[in-house]
Motif scaffolding. Structure first.
Motif, short mmCIF file in Angstrom:
data_model
loop_
_atom_site.label_atom_id
_atom_site.label_comp_id
_atom_site.label_asym_id
_atom_site.label_seq_id
_atom_site.Cartn_x
_atom_site.Cartn_y
_atom_site.Cartn_z
N PHE A 20 44.11 -19.30 17.53
CA PHE A 20 43.78 -18.36 18.59
C PHE A 20 43.68 -19.09 19.93
CE2 PHE A 20 40.97 -14.69 20.02
CZ PHE A 20 41.83 -13.67 19.65
N PHE A 58 40.07 -15.28 9.76
CA PHE A 58 39.16 -14.55 10.65
C PHE A 58 38.27 -13.58 9.88
CE2 PHE A 58 37.93 -11.20 13.62
CZ PHE A 58 37.30 -11.97 14.59
N ALA A 75 34.74 -17.91 17.49
CA ALA A 75 36.16 -17.64 17.21
C ALA A 75 36.67 -16.51 18.11
CB ALA A 75 36.34 -17.28 15.73
N GLY A 76 36.24 -16.50 19.36
CA GLY A 76 36.63 -15.38 20.22
C GLY A 76 36.16 -14.08 19.62
N VAL A 77 34.99 -14.09 19.01
CA VAL A 77 34.51 -12.91 18.28
C VAL A 77 33.86 -11.92 19.24
CG1 VAL A 77 33.02 -12.04 16.45
CG2 VAL A 77 34.07 -14.30 16.22
N THR A 78 34.40 -10.71 19.26
CA THR A 78 33.85 -9.65 20.09
C THR A 78 32.52 -9.17 19.50
OG1 THR A 78 36.07 -8.98 20.69
CG2 THR A 78 34.32 -7.34 21.02
N ARG A 83 29.38 -5.47 13.53
CA ARG A 83 29.13 -6.87 13.16
C ARG A 83 27.67 -7.24 13.38
NH1 ARG A 83 34.55 -8.84 16.32
NH2 ARG A 83 36.05 -8.34 14.67
N GLN A 124 46.02 -8.73 14.00
CA GLN A 124 45.35 -9.66 13.08
C GLN A 124 44.28 -8.89 12.30
OE1 GLN A 124 43.17 -12.85 14.97
NE2 GLN A 124 43.24 -14.12 13.13
N GLY A 126 41.09 -7.50 10.55
CA GLY A 126 39.65 -7.56 10.80
C GLY A 126 39.25 -7.68 12.26
N THR A 127 40.20 -7.46 13.16
CA THR A 127 39.92 -7.66 14.58
C THR A 127 39.75 -6.34 15.33
OG1 THR A 127 42.27 -7.68 15.14
CG2 THR A 127 41.25 -9.81 14.66
N THR A 128 39.24 -6.45 16.54
CA THR A 128 39.13 -5.27 17.41
C THR A 128 40.53 -4.78 17.80
OG1 THR A 128 38.78 -6.80 19.25
CG2 THR A 128 36.82 -5.79 18.28
N ASP A 164 43.73 -9.72 21.74
CA ASP A 164 42.93 -10.05 22.92
C ASP A 164 43.83 -10.54 24.06
OD1 ASP A 164 41.18 -9.64 20.87
OD2 ASP A 164 39.81 -11.22 21.49
N GLU A 190 35.28 -5.89 26.36
CA GLU A 190 34.78 -6.64 25.20
C GLU A 190 34.11 -7.93 25.68
OE1 GLU A 190 37.46 -7.14 21.93
OE2 GLU A 190 38.05 -5.03 21.96
N TYR A 192 32.69 -11.69 24.17
CA TYR A 192 32.61 -12.61 23.04
C TYR A 192 31.19 -13.14 22.91
CZ TYR A 192 37.77 -13.16 23.15
OH TYR A 192 39.13 -12.97 23.13
N1 GLN Z 1 38.06 -10.61 19.73
C1 GLN Z 1 38.72 -10.05 18.59
C2 GLN Z 1 37.72 -9.65 17.55
O1 GLN Z 1 36.62 -10.09 17.60
C3 GLN Z 1 39.75 -11.01 17.98
C4 GLN Z 1 39.17 -12.32 17.56
C5 GLN Z 1 40.14 -13.25 16.87
O2 GLN Z 1 41.20 -12.86 16.43
N2 GLN Z 1 39.81 -14.50 16.77
O3 GLN Z 1 38.00 -8.89 16.68
#
Ligand code: GLN
Length: 230
Positions: A20, A58, A75-78, A83, A124, A126-128, A164, A190, A192
């Motif tokens: 990512f 992810f 992990a760039g997690v929103t 969650r 991807q 499981g992602t937003t 993203d 969004e 992170y």
């Molecule tokens: N920000 C997006 C999410 O949390 C994608 C994160 C990612 O793919 N690493 O779902």
């Protein structure tokens, strides 16, 4: 044995998904690098703990934090309500949003998200981005990584990849691939956050304190500049 356990006690297992860029990815030496990795290491240095970065899919991150196989994840997690019922989030550290990448030949066909409502979309798992795709057309192919989703787009397995925006922009800027472009519309709003096990409120406090310190001492800005050149 006791020396070993003291060293281990200071090492915090943090999960990520290293495809990512520029948030987390691997270099030629297979080392995991990126904005998120520098941020968590800078926080850890401020707060006096060590970090072991654990790479995994992810959609395994939330379950792994929930079951304490990981103490946290970056992990760039929103930050989402869903969650947040299962894991704690640090204070927000990066503003993001979703954009769509399409094949260049389709620019006039797909000017907006709405124009994709009868199309097969990729994202991807499981992602937003996958959630957004579900809302737009409900016809969604999910992949373990964004690069796999982009590959599917290029081979015409789908009409757009929802992902993203900063990651899409980095891909378009660095890959020298002019067969794909971004549509002009954006879904903003969004944030992170760093995920932390709900069983470890002390770690959450350390991470928030460390984040605050690196914002104040300029380290955060320095890391931001390194990866986003702005
Ligand atoms: N920000 C997006 C999410 O949390 C994608 C994160 C990612 O793919 N690493 O779902």
């Amino acid at each position: 044995c006791s020396a070993l356990s003291i060293a281990n006690a200071n090492t915090v297992k943090i999960g990520t998904e290293a495809t990512f860029a520029p948030f987390e990815f691997t270099n030629e030496k297979s080392e995991i690098i990126g904005f998120d990795i520098d941020i968590i290491k800078a926080i850890a240095a401020e707060e006096g703990f060590d970090v072991e970065i654990v790479n995994m899919p992810f959609d395994a991150l939330v379950p792994s934090v929930l079951t304490s196989q990981l103490e946290g994840a970056i992990a760039g997690v929103t930050i989402t309500e869903e969650r947040a019922q299962r894991v704690n989030f640090s204070d927000p550290y990066y503003k993001s949003g979703i954009s769509a990448v399409i094949r260049k030949e389709d620019v006039s066909k797909y000017p907006s998200f709405d124009s994709l409502k009868s199309s097969r979309l990729c994202a991807q798992i499981g992602t937003t981005g996958a959630n957004a795709a579900q809302k737009i057309s409900g016809n969604v192919g999910t992949y373990n990584t964004v690069p796999e989703a982009i590959m599917e787009l290029k081979t015409k397995g789908c009409e757009a990849v929802l992902n993203d925006r900063p990651v899409n922009l980095y891909f378009l800027r660095t890959k020298n691939d002019d067969s794909v472009v971004e549509i002009k519309e954006l879904l903003n709003g969004e944030d992170y956050g760093i995920m932390v096990s709900k069983k470890n409120p002390e770690l959450l406090k350390q991470i928030n304190d460390g984040l605050d310190k690196i914002r104040k001492n300029g380290k955060f800005a320095e890391i931001h500049k390194k990866w986003f050149n702005v």
